[in-house]
Design a protein around this motif. Structure first.
Motif, PDB file in Angstrom:
ATOM      1  N   ILE A  87       0.748  -1.236  -0.101  1.00  0.00           N
ATOM      2  CA  ILE A  87      -0.001   0.058  -0.126  1.00  0.00           C
ATOM      3  C   ILE A  87       0.825   1.273   0.168  1.00  0.00           C
ATOM      4  CG2 ILE A  87      -1.630   1.274   1.244  1.00  0.00           C
ATOM      5  CD1 ILE A  87      -2.988  -1.031  -0.157  1.00  0.00           C
ATOM      6  N   ASP A  88       1.881   1.061   0.943  1.00  0.00           N
ATOM      7  CA  ASP A  88       2.956   2.278   0.745  1.00  0.00           C
ATOM      8  C   ASP A  88       3.424   2.659  -0.510  1.00  0.00           C
ATOM      9  OD1 ASP A  88       2.506   2.779   3.456  1.00  0.00           O
ATOM     10  OD2 ASP A  88       4.398   1.922   4.105  1.00  0.00           O
ATOM     11  N   GLY A  89       3.876   1.441  -1.410  1.00  0.00           N
ATOM     12  CA  GLY A  89       4.356   1.635  -2.562  1.00  0.00           C
ATOM     13  C   GLY A  89       3.364   2.278  -3.536  1.00  0.00           C
ATOM     14  N   LEU A  90       2.163   1.927  -3.358  1.00  0.00           N
ATOM     15  CA  LEU A  90       0.968   2.442  -4.383  1.00  0.00           C
ATOM     16  C   LEU A  90       0.907   3.815  -4.026  1.00  0.00           C
ATOM     17  CD1 LEU A  90      -1.169   1.461  -6.226  1.00  0.00           C
ATOM     18  CD2 LEU A  90      -2.748   0.966  -4.324  1.00  0.00           C
ATOM     19  N   LEU A  91       1.000   4.433  -2.684  1.00  0.00           N
ATOM     20  CA  LEU A  91       0.937   5.798  -2.376  1.00  0.00           C
ATOM     21  C   LEU A  91       1.961   6.464  -3.080  1.00  0.00           C
ATOM     22  CD1 LEU A  91      -0.381   5.434   1.150  1.00  0.00           C
ATOM     23  CD2 LEU A  91      -1.676   6.393  -0.687  1.00  0.00           C
ATOM     24  N   ASN A  92       3.204   5.973  -2.849  1.00  0.00           N
ATOM     25  CA  ASN A  92       4.380   6.535  -3.377  1.00  0.00           C
ATOM     26  C   ASN A  92       4.615   6.525  -4.826  1.00  0.00           C
ATOM     27  OD1 ASN A  92       6.349   7.493  -1.403  1.00  0.00           O
ATOM     28  ND2 ASN A  92       6.489   5.283  -0.492  1.00  0.00           N
ATOM     29  N   GLU A 115       8.358  14.958   2.813  1.00  0.00           N
ATOM     30  CA  GLU A 115       7.171  14.006   2.781  1.00  0.00           C
ATOM     31  C   GLU A 115       6.953  13.460   3.991  1.00  0.00           C
ATOM     32  OE1 GLU A 115       8.121  10.405   0.036  1.00  0.00           O
ATOM     33  OE2 GLU A 115       8.674  11.812  -1.406  1.00  0.00           O
ATOM     34  N   GLU A 116       5.686  12.827   4.320  1.00  0.00           N
ATOM     35  CA  GLU A 116       5.302  12.400   5.476  1.00  0.00           C
ATOM     36  C   GLU A 116       4.335  11.293   5.699  1.00  0.00           C
ATOM     37  OE1 GLU A 116       2.858  13.808   9.743  1.00  0.00           O
ATOM     38  OE2 GLU A 116       3.086  15.252   8.198  1.00  0.00           O
ATOM     39  N   LYS A 117       4.458  10.128   5.972  1.00  0.00           N
ATOM     40  CA  LYS A 117       3.452   9.248   5.971  1.00  0.00           C
ATOM     41  C   LYS A 117       2.726   9.239   7.299  1.00  0.00           C
ATOM     42  CE  LYS A 117       4.985   4.819   5.951  1.00  0.00           C
ATOM     43  NZ  LYS A 117       5.754   3.763   5.934  1.00  0.00           N
ATOM     44  N   TYR A 118       1.564   8.918   7.178  1.00  0.00           N
ATOM     45  CA  TYR A 118       0.646   9.017   8.252  1.00  0.00           C
ATOM     46  C   TYR A 118      -0.587   8.177   8.160  1.00  0.00           C
ATOM     47  CZ  TYR A 118      -2.040  12.609   5.935  1.00  0.00           C
ATOM     48  OH  TYR A 118      -2.960  13.267   5.043  1.00  0.00           O
ATOM     49  N   SER A 119      -1.351   8.331   9.417  1.00  0.00           N
ATOM     50  CA  SER A 119      -2.688   7.324   9.095  1.00  0.00           C
ATOM     51  C   SER A 119      -3.998   8.292   9.347  1.00  0.00           C
ATOM     52  CB  SER A 119      -2.782   6.478  10.428  1.00  0.00           C
ATOM     53  OG  SER A 119      -4.001   5.754  10.437  1.00  0.00           O
ATOM     54  N   PHE A 124      -6.754   5.046   7.838  1.00  0.00           N
ATOM     55  CA  PHE A 124      -6.292   4.835   6.436  1.00  0.00           C
ATOM     56  C   PHE A 124      -5.051   5.261   6.125  1.00  0.00           C
ATOM     57  CE2 PHE A 124     -11.073   6.245   6.408  1.00  0.00           C
ATOM     58  CZ  PHE A 124     -11.295   5.094   6.298  1.00  0.00           C
ATOM     59  N   PRO A 125      -4.008   4.427   5.437  1.00  0.00           N
ATOM     60  CA  PRO A 125      -2.505   4.904   5.052  1.00  0.00           C
ATOM     61  C   PRO A 125      -2.616   6.144   4.224  1.00  0.00           C
ATOM     62  CG  PRO A 125      -3.039   2.562   4.560  1.00  0.00           C
ATOM     63  CD  PRO A 125      -4.520   3.102   5.003  1.00  0.00           C
ATOM     64  N   ALA A 126      -1.943   6.982   4.584  1.00  0.00           N
ATOM     65  CA  ALA A 126      -1.899   8.158   3.959  1.00  0.00           C
ATOM     66  C   ALA A 126      -0.377   8.618   3.748  1.00  0.00           C
ATOM     67  CB  ALA A 126      -2.758   9.203   4.583  1.00  0.00           C
ATOM     68  N   LEU A 127      -0.134   9.800   2.824  1.00  0.00           N
ATOM     69  CA  LEU A 127       1.144  10.326   2.579  1.00  0.00           C
ATOM     70  C   LEU A 127       0.923  11.738   2.184  1.00  0.00           C
ATOM     71  CD1 LEU A 127       4.277   9.984   1.880  1.00  0.00           C
ATOM     72  CD2 LEU A 127       3.557   9.515  -0.649  1.00  0.00           C
ATOM     73  N   MET A 144      -5.238   6.298   1.094  1.00  0.00           N
ATOM     74  CA  MET A 144      -5.852   4.858   0.632  1.00  0.00           C
ATOM     75  C   MET A 144      -7.076   4.526   1.448  1.00  0.00           C
ATOM     76  SD  MET A 144      -4.840   3.091  -2.038  1.00  0.00           S
ATOM     77  CE  MET A 144      -5.911   1.852  -2.520  1.00  0.00           C
ATOM     78  N   LYS A 145      -8.358   4.358   1.263  1.00  0.00           N
ATOM     79  CA  LYS A 145      -9.601   3.659   1.817  1.00  0.00           C
ATOM     80  C   LYS A 145      -9.951   2.636   1.120  1.00  0.00           C
ATOM     81  CE  LYS A 145     -14.060   4.679   3.021  1.00  0.00           C
ATOM     82  NZ  LYS A 145     -15.396   5.337   2.598  1.00  0.00           N
ATOM     83  N   GLY A 146      -9.660   1.523   1.462  1.00  0.00           N
ATOM     84  CA  GLY A 146     -10.074   0.132   0.711  1.00  0.00           C
ATOM     85  C   GLY A 146      -9.362   0.275  -0.538  1.00  0.00           C
TER      86      GLY A 146
END
Length: 174
Positions: A87-92, A115-119, A124-127, A144-146
């Motif tokens: 999921i992190d790879g998809l966001l990046n 850059e900051e990764k957070y929830s 929900f995973p976010a960047l 990313m939500k589902g």
């Protein structure tokens, strides 16, 4: 900024506009936001290596900045198969693809400042990325939500109260 707007209009097949009021909920896309004025809504289906991605793009040009929200629905089986690093790879990958595409279309140099990764909502995973495209400030948020990914990109004078208010108004419907 006109080049960016032209690019965003170019990547779509259909355009629908409607009147915008404050705190509008976009139920079909699963979010609410306070656009400073009426956004343009564009829909597109993209065939990719991972399957069909349904994209709805909301764009709005304010006096000193531009807003783009892209709601992308990925194939459910793809997202279900991904672990947290996937999921992190998809966001990046989405961040890199979107910002590099805008830079290329504008003939601009992209510089990522932070850059900051957070929830997002502690769920929900976010960047979040802060960047520069030549003289334009960029704030880009990916959530990313589902199987839905939200890309929120502000470009221009992102320090304006109107821009900050818009970012603070964005809300994913649970």
């Amino acid at each position: 900024m006109k080049k960016l707007l032209s690019f965003l209009m170019f990547i779509t097949f259909s355009v629908t506009s409607f009147s915008q009021t404050k705190s509008t909920t976009y139920t079909e896309s699963g979010f609410s936001a306070d656009f400073p004025k009426e956004p343009t809504i564009q829909k597109k289906n993209i065939e990719s290596k991972v399957g069909k991605i349904d994209m709805t793009l909301y764009t709005c040009e304010a006096e000193s900045f531009m807003i783009m929200i892209s709601e992308n629905k990925f194939p459910q089986e793809l997202v279900t198969a991904l672990d947290a690093p996937g999921i992190d790879g998809l966001l990046n990958g989405s961040k890199n693809g979107a910002l590099n595409n805008v830079a290329k279309q504008m003939g601009a140099e992209l510089k990522i400042i932070s850059e900051e990764k957070y929830s997002y909502k502690n769920k929900f995973p976010a960047l979040k990325a802060i960047a520069k495209l030549n003289d334009y400030a960029v704030t880009a948020i990916y959530i990313m939500k589902g199987n839905q990914m939200y890309q929120i990109i502000l470009m221009g004078d992102t320090s304006k109260k109107e821009a900050i208010d818009f970012l603070n108004s964005f809300d994913v419907i649970e």
